[in-house]
Write a protein that holds these residues in place. Structure first.
Motif, PDB file in Angstrom:
ATOM      1  N   MET A  56       0.728  -1.329  -0.007  1.00 30.95           N
ATOM      2  CA  MET A  56       0.186   0.142   0.137  1.00 30.95           C
ATOM      3  C   MET A  56       0.974   1.244   0.089  1.00 30.95           C
ATOM      4  O   MET A  56       2.157   1.223   0.724  1.00 30.95           O
ATOM      5  CB  MET A  56      -0.877  -0.060   1.441  1.00 30.95           C
ATOM      6  CG  MET A  56      -1.855  -1.102   1.300  1.00 30.95           C
ATOM      7  SD  MET A  56      -3.251  -0.948   2.705  1.00 30.95           S
ATOM      8  CE  MET A  56      -2.130  -1.974   3.999  1.00 30.95           C
ATOM      9  N   GLU A  78     -10.807 -11.919  -4.286  1.00 29.87           N
ATOM     10  CA  GLU A  78      -9.310 -11.071  -4.829  1.00 29.87           C
ATOM     11  C   GLU A  78      -8.813 -12.218  -6.107  1.00 29.87           C
ATOM     12  O   GLU A  78      -8.370 -11.882  -7.237  1.00 29.87           O
ATOM     13  CB  GLU A  78      -8.285 -10.827  -3.999  1.00 29.87           C
ATOM     14  CG  GLU A  78      -6.996 -10.165  -4.444  1.00 29.87           C
ATOM     15  CD  GLU A  78      -6.355  -9.827  -3.204  1.00 29.87           C
ATOM     16  OE1 GLU A  78      -5.925 -10.711  -2.404  1.00 29.87           O
ATOM     17  OE2 GLU A  78      -5.708  -8.450  -3.160  1.00 29.87           O
ATOM     18  N   SER A 109      -3.070  -4.342  -8.839  1.00 27.78           N
ATOM     19  CA  SER A 109      -3.173  -5.270  -7.868  1.00 27.78           C
ATOM     20  C   SER A 109      -3.432  -4.728  -6.178  1.00 27.78           C
ATOM     21  O   SER A 109      -2.970  -3.582  -6.193  1.00 27.78           O
ATOM     22  CB  SER A 109      -2.403  -6.551  -7.759  1.00 27.78           C
ATOM     23  OG  SER A 109      -1.104  -6.119  -7.363  1.00 27.78           O
ATOM     24  N   GLY A 110      -4.159  -5.172  -5.508  1.00 24.36           N
ATOM     25  CA  GLY A 110      -4.294  -4.959  -4.116  1.00 24.36           C
ATOM     26  C   GLY A 110      -3.036  -5.431  -3.472  1.00 24.36           C
ATOM     27  O   GLY A 110      -2.123  -6.440  -3.964  1.00 24.36           O
ATOM     28  N   GLY A 155      -2.017  -7.054  -1.022  1.00 26.10           N
ATOM     29  CA  GLY A 155      -2.012  -8.388  -0.542  1.00 26.10           C
ATOM     30  C   GLY A 155      -2.155  -9.554  -1.549  1.00 26.10           C
ATOM     31  O   GLY A 155      -2.087 -10.691  -1.236  1.00 26.10           O
ATOM     32  N   ARG A 161      -8.969  -0.035   2.707  1.00 27.91           N
ATOM     33  CA  ARG A 161      -7.594  -0.594   3.475  1.00 27.91           C
ATOM     34  C   ARG A 161      -7.924  -0.568   4.789  1.00 27.91           C
ATOM     35  O   ARG A 161      -7.286  -0.110   5.801  1.00 27.91           O
ATOM     36  CB  ARG A 161      -6.543   0.598   3.297  1.00 27.91           C
ATOM     37  CG  ARG A 161      -6.217   0.571   1.761  1.00 27.91           C
ATOM     38  CD  ARG A 161      -4.912   1.883   1.799  1.00 27.91           C
ATOM     39  NE  ARG A 161      -4.304   1.808   0.419  1.00 27.91           N
ATOM     40  CZ  ARG A 161      -3.742   2.775  -0.129  1.00 27.91           C
ATOM     41  NH1 ARG A 161      -3.404   3.859   0.846  1.00 27.91           N
ATOM     42  NH2 ARG A 161      -3.290   2.826  -1.107  1.00 27.91           N
ATOM     43  N   MET A 213       4.086  -6.066   6.885  1.00 27.77           N
ATOM     44  CA  MET A 213       3.639  -6.638   5.598  1.00 27.77           C
ATOM     45  C   MET A 213       5.012  -6.667   4.951  1.00 27.77           C
ATOM     46  O   MET A 213       5.229  -7.764   4.130  1.00 27.77           O
ATOM     47  CB  MET A 213       2.523  -5.738   4.943  1.00 27.77           C
ATOM     48  CG  MET A 213       1.377  -5.664   5.602  1.00 27.77           C
ATOM     49  SD  MET A 213       0.458  -4.593   4.717  1.00 27.77           S
ATOM     50  CE  MET A 213      -1.295  -4.901   5.399  1.00 27.77           C
ATOM     51  N   ARG A 262       5.989 -10.093   2.966  1.00 26.90           N
ATOM     52  CA  ARG A 262       5.625  -9.981   1.550  1.00 26.90           C
ATOM     53  C   ARG A 262       6.915  -9.894   0.495  1.00 26.90           C
ATOM     54  O   ARG A 262       6.859 -10.018  -0.659  1.00 26.90           O
ATOM     55  CB  ARG A 262       4.685  -9.299   1.187  1.00 26.90           C
ATOM     56  CG  ARG A 262       3.246  -9.402   1.940  1.00 26.90           C
ATOM     57  CD  ARG A 262       2.381  -8.248   1.636  1.00 26.90           C
ATOM     58  NE  ARG A 262       0.960  -8.361   2.270  1.00 26.90           N
ATOM     59  CZ  ARG A 262      -0.082  -7.731   2.355  1.00 26.90           C
ATOM     60  NH1 ARG A 262       0.069  -6.518   1.688  1.00 26.90           N
ATOM     61  NH2 ARG A 262      -1.235  -7.860   3.004  1.00 26.90           N
TER      62      ARG A 262
HETATM   63  C1  S3P Z   1      -4.545  -5.058   0.857  1.00 29.01           C
HETATM   64  C2  S3P Z   1      -4.232  -3.764   0.192  1.00 29.01           C
HETATM   65  C3  S3P Z   1      -5.335  -3.028  -0.371  1.00 29.01           C
HETATM   66  C4  S3P Z   1      -6.662  -3.872  -0.463  1.00 29.01           C
HETATM   67  C5  S3P Z   1      -6.735  -4.457   0.816  1.00 29.01           C
HETATM   68  C6  S3P Z   1      -5.833  -5.490   1.453  1.00 29.01           C
HETATM   69  C7  S3P Z   1      -3.248  -5.486   1.602  1.00 29.01           C
HETATM   70  O1  S3P Z   1      -5.185  -2.756  -1.660  1.00 29.01           O
HETATM   71  O2  S3P Z   1      -6.476  -4.969  -1.347  1.00 29.01           O
HETATM   72  O3  S3P Z   1      -7.110  -3.498   1.776  1.00 29.01           O
HETATM   73  O4  S3P Z   1      -3.303  -6.529   2.069  1.00 29.01           O
HETATM   74  O5  S3P Z   1      -1.973  -4.846   1.514  1.00 29.01           O
HETATM   75  P1  S3P Z   1      -3.901  -1.336  -1.944  1.00 29.01           P
HETATM   76  O6  S3P Z   1      -2.665  -1.789  -1.903  1.00 29.01           O
HETATM   77  O7  S3P Z   1      -4.188  -0.671  -3.324  1.00 29.01           O
HETATM   78  O8  S3P Z   1      -4.153  -0.200  -1.210  1.00 29.01           O
END
Ligand code: S3P
Length: 212
Positions: free
Chosen positions: A26, A75, A93-94, A96, A134, A148, A152
């Motif tokens: 993020m 997702e 992508s998100g 996560g 978020r 994170m 990750r």
């Molecule tokens: C997440 C990031 C978010 C969103 C959700 C989970 C994560 O997306 O998918 O809140 O686990 O890091 P962004 O990275 O676009 O903010």
């Protein structure tokens, strides 16, 4: 495992061959940079979180309220659908997306080009804003993002065809998001999915690291 996506890497008349996915924590700029990359390549941009909400009629926050596993399943279904589309696209992508193993397999597949927008957690904590989509960013952002990052970073690198450093562009450039978009396009040229003529720009000089 679905069929390999666009395995022939045939992008038709498009400037890019196959789908491009931006990954990163993020605050790394996946959406803003991704939109610019898509406009440089003249393909459509899809923000995964926005698309989940549009397709399921439930907000990301509502998915999380049901449990993170429910969100991760939605997702992953969405990513598989997006990457099965015949027209090339840029997907933001998100953050996560890499925690799910089937996503990692898709992102690492040769038919998909994955670019990791990398920055240290401390830097991202100054940029990532709390937003309704978020829910995991509650509490101290640096603590959340450091945890994170520890989980990750290796996954992002494992699936990435190229890694673009986010912080130098913010420190050096007047329009850092455009510079980052240009660097992503250059990385796509290096990987071989974009023709070099698309990447020409006089000030696109900041470093990007490409996986051998
Ligand atoms: C997440 C990031 C978010 C969103 C959700 C989970 C994560 O997306 O998918 O809140 O686990 O890091 P962004 O990275 O676009 O903010």
């Amino acid at each position: 495992m679905p069929e390999p996506i666009g395995a022939d890497r045939d992008g038709g008349g498009s400037a890019v061959i196959g789908h491009v996915v931006l990954v990163g924590l993020m605050g790394s700029g996946k959406t803003t940079v991704g939109k610019k990359v898509a406009s440089l390549l003249a393909v459509s941009f899809v923000d995964a979180d926005v698309e989940i909400e549009a397709r399921t009629g439930r907000t990301v926050a509502e998915w999380f309220a049901e449990g993170e596993a429910a969100f991760r399943a939605a997702e992953a279904d969405l990513l598989a659908e997006l990457l099965a589309a015949p027209e090339p696209s840029v997907v933001g992508s998100g953050g996560g997306v890499v925690v799910t193993e089937r996503n990692r397999r898709l992102l690492a597949s040769p038919a998909v080009t994955t670019v990791y927008l990398h920055a240290p957690a401390r830097f991202l904590a100054t940029r990532a804003r709390a937003r309704p989509h978020r829910p995991l960013l509650s509490g101290d952002p640096e603590t959340v993002l450091s945890t994170m990052y520890a989980e990750r970073n290796a996954w992002y690198r494992e699936v990435a065809d190229a890694v673009v450093e986010v912080r130098p562009a913010h420190e050096a450039a007047e329009k850092p998001k455009w510079r980052l978009a240009q660097q992503v396009v250059e990385a796509l040229v290096d990987v071989g999915v974009v023709d070099a003529s698309v990447a020409q720009s006089p000030d696109a000089t900041a470093p990007s690291e490409v996986r051998p």
